[in-house]
Design a protein around this motif. Structure first.
Motif, short mmCIF file in Angstrom:
data_model
loop_
_atom_site.label_atom_id
_atom_site.label_comp_id
_atom_site.label_asym_id
_atom_site.label_seq_id
_atom_site.Cartn_x
_atom_site.Cartn_y
_atom_site.Cartn_z
N SER A 1 13.70 4.07 -10.01
CA SER A 1 13.45 3.00 -9.04
C SER A 1 12.32 3.38 -8.09
N LEU A 2 12.24 4.66 -7.72
CA LEU A 2 11.13 5.11 -6.87
C LEU A 2 9.80 4.96 -7.59
N LEU A 3 9.80 5.27 -8.88
CA LEU A 3 8.58 5.16 -9.67
C LEU A 3 8.11 3.71 -9.72
N MET A 4 9.01 2.78 -10.01
CA MET A 4 8.61 1.38 -10.10
C MET A 4 8.21 0.84 -8.73
N ARG A 5 8.88 1.29 -7.69
CA ARG A 5 8.49 0.86 -6.35
C ARG A 5 7.05 1.30 -6.04
N ALA A 6 6.72 2.52 -6.45
CA ALA A 6 5.36 3.02 -6.20
C ALA A 6 4.32 2.16 -6.93
N TRP A 7 4.61 1.78 -8.16
CA TRP A 7 3.68 0.93 -8.91
C TRP A 7 3.60 -0.47 -8.30
N GLU A 8 4.73 -1.02 -7.91
CA GLU A 8 4.73 -2.35 -7.30
C GLU A 8 3.91 -2.37 -6.02
N GLU A 9 4.04 -1.34 -5.21
CA GLU A 9 3.37 -1.32 -3.91
C GLU A 9 1.85 -1.30 -4.03
N VAL A 10 1.32 -0.81 -5.15
CA VAL A 10 -0.14 -0.78 -5.29
C VAL A 10 -0.68 -1.97 -6.09
N PHE A 11 0.14 -2.55 -6.96
CA PHE A 11 -0.35 -3.68 -7.75
C PHE A 11 -0.10 -5.04 -7.09
N GLU A 12 1.02 -5.20 -6.39
CA GLU A 12 1.34 -6.49 -5.80
C GLU A 12 0.28 -6.98 -4.81
N PRO A 13 -0.30 -6.13 -3.95
CA PRO A 13 -1.35 -6.62 -3.05
C PRO A 13 -2.57 -7.16 -3.78
N LEU A 14 -2.74 -6.80 -5.05
CA LEU A 14 -3.86 -7.28 -5.85
C LEU A 14 -3.49 -8.54 -6.63
N GLY A 15 -2.28 -9.04 -6.40
CA GLY A 15 -1.83 -10.25 -7.10
C GLY A 15 -1.40 -9.99 -8.53
N ILE A 16 -1.03 -8.74 -8.85
CA ILE A 16 -0.64 -8.37 -10.20
C ILE A 16 0.82 -7.93 -10.20
N HIS A 17 1.60 -8.54 -11.07
CA HIS A 17 3.01 -8.17 -11.20
C HIS A 17 3.16 -7.05 -12.23
N VAL A 18 4.09 -6.15 -11.97
CA VAL A 18 4.40 -5.10 -12.94
C VAL A 18 5.80 -5.34 -13.49
N ALA A 19 6.07 -4.80 -14.68
CA ALA A 19 7.36 -4.98 -15.33
C ALA A 19 7.79 -3.68 -15.97
#
Length: 376
Positions: A85-103
């Protein structure tokens, strides 16, 4: 190198040593932000990307207070569960501001080796890409065993590249490519910019794993490059510990490119045609036979009969009414469901089965017989 700019679909493997700060054990958000901006740049020019990400175990160590000591299998699995969950949170925090969703996608070896699960996993990844999300793939360490694991994410990344038909696999490393010897020990070591074939001479240049969070060294990267090459995918090994590593390579930074022997589509169809035992046969009408020869998918409406004992994902022979082999492909339905949809239009399949998986055999999963290819 033009390899990045020319690629339609790229798989990038990011290791623990890049993701996790050695001083704090926390995600390296500065590096991740630069990488996300680099990835967004490629997406803006029409390229698609998947990320194979290590880091769950390393992040889980800190969360569970396990320190840097050697862990048992059960402790590794616990750390992976706590750190994912920490790993996915780290990816979400850098991609979401760019308008990109991660899965998040967690795989085990069966997901790439068992054909039914292979098709399911591939369909999920392709759907995510069509929806413009960035799949973040990791091995499902919480259920893996030492006997049934990829062993390292270099090999997992190669299998993912093979699964989705990627043009390029990028392995971000702690070194800027392959050298004739370990440059940290041999000052006379020479960088190798391009490898056309991985033979004994190239293998002798690889060393072991390097210290730190990660588990793979150049040997595992050669193994991954070999898997990717057999699937028609090029592999690029380059230094990850720098700002925007993909841009850096495009601007001339040093890297090693392992060239493939064929294209992804040709390699995949050769695997279907020559490496799989068929478990049944599908007899088609003249209209379907003509459509298949023209490169179309096999629809249930054009099927006259199914034979054998096949499951979803198994290879079957496709024959015309005269018994001539048209090709071999992977069935998207098992035998019983295939029998229930014979002759049905595609829009009637879901009502008959309660679900719909599209054509009986997709064109991408069909390898035409040599005689058919020659006359097509």
């Amino acid at each position: 190198m033009n390899a990045i700019g020319d690629a339609r679909l790229i798989v990038v493997k990011v290791g623990s040593a890049l993701l996790v700060r050695s001083d704090t054990g926390a995600p390296d958000q500065a590096w991740l932000s630069d990488f996300a901006a680099d990835a967004a740049r490629l997406r803006a020019r029409g390229q698609r990307m998947l990320v194979v990400s290590s880091g769950a175990v390393a992040l889980g160590r800190g969360r569970l207070g396990l320190g840097r000591r050697s862990l048992s299998l059960a402790e590794k699995q616990a750390a992976a569960a706590a750190g994912q969950s920490l790993l996915m949170r780290a990816w979400e925090e850098v991609f979401e501001p760019l308008g990109i969703h991660v899965a998040q996608i967690l795989l085990t070896p069966d997901d790439t080796e068992v054909r039914r699960r292979f098709l399911n996993a591939r369909d999920t990844l392709e759907t995510l890409l069509e929806l413009e999300a960035v799949p973040v793939v990791n091995e499902n360490d919480t259920v893996g065993t030492e006997e049934l694991r990829y062993g390292d994410n270099d090999r997992l990344a190669a299998r993912v590249a093979q699964m989705v038909g990627a043009d390029l696999l990028v392995l971000l490393s702690d070194i800027d490519g392959l050298y004739t010897a370990d440059p940290r020990r041999d000052p006379a070591a020479v960088h190798v910019p391009v490898v056309s074939e991985i033979g004994a001479e190239i293998e002798s240049m690889a060393g072991g794993a390097n210290p730190g969070h990660g588990s793979g060294g150049m040997t595992t990267k050669l193994a991954a490059a070999r898997i990717a090459a057999s699937a028609g995918c090029a592999t690029l090994v380059t230094l990850g510990r720098r700002s925007s590593p993909l841009r850096a390579v495009e601007e001339g930074a040093r890297a090693t490119l392992f060239q493939p022997r064929t294209t992804p589509a040709a390699a995949y169809k050769a695997w279907i045609a020559g490496s799989l035992a068929t478990r049944g046969a599908v007899i088609v009408d003249d209209g379907a036979a003509a459509a298949l020869r023209a490169g179309k998918s096999l629809l249930a409406a054009g099927v006259r009969e199914v034979r054998g004992r096949f499951g979803k994902g198994d290879a079957v022979v496709v024959r015309d009414g005269a018994g001539r082999e048209i090709g071999r492909g992977l069935a998207r339905y098992d035998l019983e469901d295939a029998r229930r949809i014979i002759g049905l239009r595609s829009d009637a399949i879901e009502a008959a089965l309660g679900y719909g998986a599209g054509p009986l055999i997709h064109a991408d999963d069909l390898a035409l017989a040599p005689s058919v290819r020659e006359t097509a």
